[in-house]
Design a protein around this motif. Structure first.
Motif, PDB file in Angstrom:
ATOM      1  N   SER A  30       0.836  -1.196   0.000  1.00  0.00           N
ATOM      2  CA  SER A  30       0.000   0.000   0.000  1.00  0.00           C
ATOM      3  C   SER A  30       0.875   1.251   0.000  1.00  0.00           C
ATOM      4  CB  SER A  30      -0.905  -0.001   1.234  1.00  0.00           C
ATOM      5  OG  SER A  30      -0.123   0.115   2.414  1.00  0.00           O
ATOM      6  N   ALA A  31       0.250   2.388  -0.229  1.00  0.00           N
ATOM      7  CA  ALA A  31       0.989   3.665  -0.238  1.00  0.00           C
ATOM      8  C   ALA A  31       1.619   3.945   1.128  1.00  0.00           C
ATOM      9  CB  ALA A  31       0.035   4.807  -0.627  1.00  0.00           C
ATOM     10  N   GLU A  32       0.886   3.612   2.176  1.00  0.00           N
ATOM     11  CA  GLU A  32       1.436   3.829   3.525  1.00  0.00           C
ATOM     12  C   GLU A  32       2.648   2.939   3.778  1.00  0.00           C
ATOM     13  OE1 GLU A  32      -1.665   3.187   6.286  1.00  0.00           O
ATOM     14  OE2 GLU A  32      -2.739   5.050   5.789  1.00  0.00           O
ATOM     15  N   GLU A  33       2.537   1.680   3.331  1.00  0.00           N
ATOM     16  CA  GLU A  33       3.676   0.776   3.511  1.00  0.00           C
ATOM     17  C   GLU A  33       4.878   1.261   2.710  1.00  0.00           C
ATOM     18  OE1 GLU A  33       1.812  -2.857   2.323  1.00  0.00           O
ATOM     19  OE2 GLU A  33       1.542  -3.517   4.411  1.00  0.00           O
ATOM     20  N   ASN A  34       4.620   1.710   1.463  1.00  0.00           N
ATOM     21  CA  ASN A  34       5.722   2.240   0.643  1.00  0.00           C
ATOM     22  C   ASN A  34       6.412   3.420   1.335  1.00  0.00           C
ATOM     23  OD1 ASN A  34       5.829   0.556  -1.572  1.00  0.00           O
ATOM     24  ND2 ASN A  34       4.140   1.596  -2.634  1.00  0.00           N
ATOM     25  N   GLN A  39      10.959   5.715   4.109  1.00  0.00           N
ATOM     26  CA  GLN A  39      11.436   6.475   5.266  1.00  0.00           C
ATOM     27  C   GLN A  39      12.535   5.720   6.004  1.00  0.00           C
ATOM     28  OE1 GLN A  39      10.830   9.518   6.103  1.00  0.00           O
ATOM     29  NE2 GLN A  39      11.975   9.504   8.036  1.00  0.00           N
ATOM     30  N   ALA A  40      12.338   4.401   6.170  1.00  0.00           N
ATOM     31  CA  ALA A  40      13.347   3.576   6.845  1.00  0.00           C
ATOM     32  C   ALA A  40      14.644   3.563   6.056  1.00  0.00           C
ATOM     33  CB  ALA A  40      12.815   2.152   7.030  1.00  0.00           C
TER      34      ALA A  40
END
Length: 432
Positions: A30-34, A39-40
């Motif tokens: 998902s976009a949030e997971e991406n 970020q990581a």
């Protein structure tokens, strides 16, 4: 059939697990997971960059420090060699008494080879040793004189739960258990110049008929206290750290064929030739010249009362000329000036290595210039037929065992300076 159905359930569960896992991992994130993944990755990249930058900065700092230390080392080496060259030139012009194969007042007379071997052995013992912790129980000098030098023991007692008064019937091992760590280090020398050890009987034999005049500043007074602690059973009254009456070190003993040996201390901070007492700018100069005729060994030191090289050199040459002219048979021993140590109160053990050139250059009170003036003193004293005792090299790492309380010049007794007696005993043995 029922049994066959039951047996097929685990297989079904396994197949379904594979299907669900495949769907989970094969489906696009998902976009949030991406965003979390990116970020990581950014944080990891930034962390690695900062770490690499920190390492690079440290390497750059270390390289600059090495270059700076080399520059300072080269400058100090150049200045020291120039000081030696100037001193040798002035010695040739102004020192009236020069000895290249003898030490007046000793058994080395017109024997250049023996003189060379003696000096090489002494230099090996003083400059090539290391302080090594030795837990082996052994007798320790008991301090009985000026309370100032017993400060370390008093502070040690306060930290413990026992009385400072140890019974005389305590064994060496029992006394050792109540001994400070700073006393348990020994000066370890190479096998080609082993460190000698003497007992009182041997020392009295070597000192037989010798009378020692100690002249110097309050740091030199330490040697006076050390002598008394070693040879005397009781405390001796002195006039502060200004002067002290003549003391017997070893009395006459026909059974051992000993003659009386004695000692006296006079304070003169710059070992000047003054005939009148003086106290200018906190430099004490007490007259001592009229006492020389009663002594056959003089141990001198120009301490921490700073003079520039010109004054330092001239004063020492004038002194050597005076002594050699008026007292040609006196044995002269010059004790090198030792360095002070900053923050000595917190020290628990010796330094792992001597201060480098940069550290020496940053020391206060002209401490960083002591080595150069010790080199000047060596040239003058040895040319005049004296003995130069290099205690600077021996004591430079002994940041521990100092009196403390803003005094990081002098050491407690017993302590690191106990070894001074071993060097002096060796000198007297070799030269008798």
């Amino acid at each position: 059939m029922k049994q066959s159905y039951i047996q097929s359930i685990p297989k079904l569960i396994f197949v379904l697990s594979i299907i669900f896992l495949s769907i989970y991992f094969l489906r696009p994130p998902s976009a949030e997971e991406n965003e979390r993944i990116e970020q990581a990755l950014r944080e990891k990249k930034l962390k690695n960059h900062l770490q690499n930058e920190k390492v690079a900065q440290q390497q750059q700092h270390d390289e600059l420090s090495r270059k700076l230390n080399k520059m300072i080392t080269d400058k100090r080496t150049k200045d020291e060699q120039e000081a030696i060259d100037i001193t040798r030139k002035i010695i040739a012009e102004q020192l009236k008494f020069r000895f290249y194969d003898s030490i007046p007042g000793s058994s080395i007379v017109h024997n250049a080879m023996r003189l060379k071997m003696f000096r090489q052995q002494l230099e090996c013992m003083t400059s090539r040793g290391d302080w090594v912790f030795d837990p082996t129980p052994r007798p320790i000098i008991k301090h009985k004189q000026d309370p100032l030098y017993g400060r370390c023991d008093r502070e040690f007692v306060q930290q413990q739960s026992w009385s400072p008064d140890m019974p005389d019937n305590f064994t060496v091992e029992e006394k050792w258990n109540f001994t400070r760590e700073s006393v348990k280090y020994v000066w370890k020398t190479p096998t080609e110049c082993p460190m000698p050890k003497f007992d009182v009987s041997q020392a009295c034999s070597m000192f037989s008929g010798k009378s020692f005049l100690l002249v110097g500043d309050i740091l030199h007074f330490q040697l006076h206290e050390l002598f008394l602690d070693y040879f005397s059973d009781d405390s001796v009254q002195c006039y502060g750290e200004i002067s002290c009456k003549e003391h017997v070190l070893c009395d006459v003993d026909p059974n051992n064929n000993w003659k009386t040996s004695k000692m006296m201390f006079v304070r003169n901070d710059i070992i000047s030739l003054t005939k009148n007492a003086s106290n200018v700018n906190k430099i004490l100069e007490y007259p001592w010249l009229m006492k020389i005729r009663h002594f056959n060994v003089i141990i001198i030191n120009k301490g921490h009362h700073w003079q520039n090289d010109v004054s330092f050199r001239k004063g020492l040459i004038d002194l050597m000329n005076y002594l050699r002219k008026g007292f040609p048979d006196i044995l002269i021993i010059y004790k090198a000036t030792t360095l002070g140590h900053l923050n000595c109160q917190a020290a628990k053990k010796p330094l792992s290595s001597p201060p480098n050139a940069t550290e020496l250059e940053s020391l206060p009170y002209h401490w960083g210039e002591i080595h150069r003036q010790n080199l000047i003193a060596r040239e003058i004293v040895e040319t005049a037929g004296g003995v130069f005792l290099d205690l600077e090299s021996v004591m430079i790492t002994r940041v521990d065992g100092h009196i403390g309380a803003r005094d990081c010049l002098r050491w407690c007794i017993p302590g690191p300076m106990d070894v001074w007696l071993d060097f002096l005993f060796h000198i007297m043995k070799e030269l008798r």
